[in-house]
Scaffold this motif. Structure first.
Motif, short mmCIF file in Angstrom:
data_model
loop_
_atom_site.label_atom_id
_atom_site.label_comp_id
_atom_site.label_asym_id
_atom_site.label_seq_id
_atom_site.Cartn_x
_atom_site.Cartn_y
_atom_site.Cartn_z
N ALA A 31 0.83 -1.21 0.00
CA ALA A 31 0.00 0.00 0.00
C ALA A 31 0.87 1.26 0.00
CB ALA A 31 -0.93 0.00 1.20
N ALA A 32 2.00 1.22 0.72
CA ALA A 32 2.92 2.36 0.72
C ALA A 32 3.51 2.56 -0.67
CB ALA A 32 4.02 2.15 1.75
N MET A 33 3.86 1.46 -1.33
CA MET A 33 4.39 1.55 -2.70
C MET A 33 3.34 2.14 -3.64
SD MET A 33 7.58 0.22 -2.77
CE MET A 33 8.06 -0.71 -4.20
N ASP A 34 2.11 1.68 -3.51
CA ASP A 34 1.03 2.18 -4.37
C ASP A 34 0.73 3.66 -4.13
OD1 ASP A 34 0.83 -0.37 -5.44
OD2 ASP A 34 -0.96 -0.91 -4.28
N ALA A 35 0.88 4.10 -2.87
CA ALA A 35 0.56 5.48 -2.50
C ALA A 35 1.71 6.45 -2.75
CB ALA A 35 0.16 5.54 -1.03
N SER A 36 2.84 5.93 -3.19
CA SER A 36 4.03 6.77 -3.24
C SER A 36 4.74 6.79 -4.60
CB SER A 36 5.02 6.29 -2.17
OG SER A 36 5.42 4.96 -2.46
N ILE A 37 3.99 6.62 -5.65
CA ILE A 37 4.61 6.60 -6.97
C ILE A 37 5.10 8.00 -7.31
CG2 ILE A 37 4.23 6.17 -9.43
CD1 ILE A 37 2.13 4.06 -8.53
N ALA A 38 6.41 8.11 -7.54
CA ALA A 38 7.04 9.40 -7.86
C ALA A 38 6.80 9.73 -9.33
CB ALA A 38 8.53 9.34 -7.52
N PRO A 39 6.77 11.01 -9.67
CA PRO A 39 6.43 11.43 -11.04
C PRO A 39 7.38 10.90 -12.12
CG PRO A 39 7.25 13.29 -9.77
CD PRO A 39 7.06 12.14 -8.81
N GLN A 40 8.66 10.71 -11.79
CA GLN A 40 9.62 10.24 -12.78
C GLN A 40 9.93 8.76 -12.60
OE1 GLN A 40 13.00 12.85 -12.38
NE2 GLN A 40 11.76 14.67 -12.65
N GLY A 41 9.18 8.10 -11.71
CA GLY A 41 9.38 6.68 -11.43
C GLY A 41 9.91 6.49 -10.02
N GLY A 42 9.76 5.30 -9.52
CA GLY A 42 10.17 5.00 -8.16
C GLY A 42 9.08 5.34 -7.17
N HIS A 43 9.39 5.21 -5.89
CA HIS A 43 8.39 5.38 -4.84
C HIS A 43 8.97 6.22 -3.71
CE1 HIS A 43 5.96 2.19 -6.70
NE2 HIS A 43 7.14 1.65 -6.97
N ILE A 44 8.31 7.36 -3.46
CA ILE A 44 8.72 8.24 -2.38
C ILE A 44 7.50 8.55 -1.53
CG2 ILE A 44 9.75 10.44 -1.72
CD1 ILE A 44 11.06 10.47 -4.55
N LEU A 45 7.51 8.07 -0.30
CA LEU A 45 6.44 8.33 0.65
C LEU A 45 6.88 9.49 1.53
CD1 LEU A 45 3.67 7.20 1.62
CD2 LEU A 45 4.96 5.94 3.37
N ALA A 46 6.23 10.64 1.38
CA ALA A 46 6.57 11.83 2.15
C ALA A 46 5.53 12.00 3.26
CB ALA A 46 6.59 13.06 1.25
N VAL A 47 6.01 12.12 4.49
CA VAL A 47 5.12 12.13 5.65
C VAL A 47 5.48 13.29 6.58
CG1 VAL A 47 4.36 10.78 7.65
CG2 VAL A 47 4.98 9.61 5.54
N ALA A 48 4.45 13.98 7.06
CA ALA A 48 4.62 15.00 8.09
C ALA A 48 3.93 14.48 9.34
CB ALA A 48 4.02 16.33 7.65
N GLY A 49 4.68 14.29 10.40
CA GLY A 49 4.11 13.71 11.62
C GLY A 49 4.00 12.21 11.46
N CYS A 50 3.21 11.59 12.31
CA CYS A 50 2.88 10.16 12.21
C CYS A 50 4.04 9.22 12.48
CB CYS A 50 2.28 9.81 10.85
SG CYS A 50 0.92 10.85 10.34
N VAL A 51 5.18 9.70 12.96
CA VAL A 51 6.34 8.85 13.18
C VAL A 51 6.70 8.86 14.66
CG1 VAL A 51 8.81 8.57 12.71
CG2 VAL A 51 7.25 9.19 10.86
#
Length: 174
Positions: free
Chosen positions: A119-139
């Motif tokens: 689910a993290a991979m699906d929610a984090s598709i970067a515009p040029q490819g790859g996966h970047i999950l950017a999070v504020a808080g929640c850690v």
């Protein structure tokens, strides 16, 4: 001044840039944005400003993700600061940097904390490819409460030694 040089030396936690760290296997970053006197969004570590634009750091990660499309990279932003005063990391001055890079800054902790890797991979598709999950808080930060000495103002060492001066650290480093 020598004191600020020493603060820079002791506050430096990494010797490679973000791409270099990714090459070495790092897949999660705790970035701490700050607004400097010129209004630029840079990074900081405590009272030490790091003259690297957040935009540049994010662009480096996006470029690395494009070259490594099967990897998941997590960027956690915290301790957002404007002129030394901590504020909300959801302020557009910070979130717009991610938006400009084609990334969404997530802050729904219920959703974030329930993510599977897929689910993290699906929610984090970067515009040029790859996966970047950017999070504020929640850690849940891994702060070590047993640290014997810490400084909140760059001037004094608090903890087991009481209010000892940073001069002890400076003497040790010299």
């Amino acid at each position: 001044s020598q004191g600020s040089d020493i603060l820079t030396v002791v506050s430096k936690t990494q010797t490679a840039g973000l791409s270099g760290q990714l090459d070495c296997g790092v897949r999660a970053f705790d970035l701490r944005p700050a607004i400097d006197a010129n209004g630029s969004v840079i990074m900081h570590h405590g009272v030490v400003l790091i003259p690297t634009l957040l935009r540049t750091a994010i662009q480096d990660v996006v470029a690395w993700a494009a070259r490594n499309p099967s990897e998941l990279i997590i960027i956690y932003i915290s301790h957002c600061s404007a002129f030394g005063v901590e504020g909300s990391c959801l302020d557009p001055v910070y979130s717009d940097v991610f938006k400009a890079a084609g990334l969404t800054l997530l802050s729904n902790c219920t959703m974030v904390n329930g993510l599977t890797v897929k689910a993290a991979m699906d929610a984090s598709i970067a515009p040029q490819g790859g996966h970047i999950l950017a999070v504020a808080g929640c850690v849940q930060e891994n702060y070590a409460a047993e640290m014997l000495c810490y400084s909140t103002d760059g001037q004094a060492c608090y903890g087991a030694g009481g209010g000892a001066s940073m001069a002890r650290l400076e003497d040790h480093l010299n």
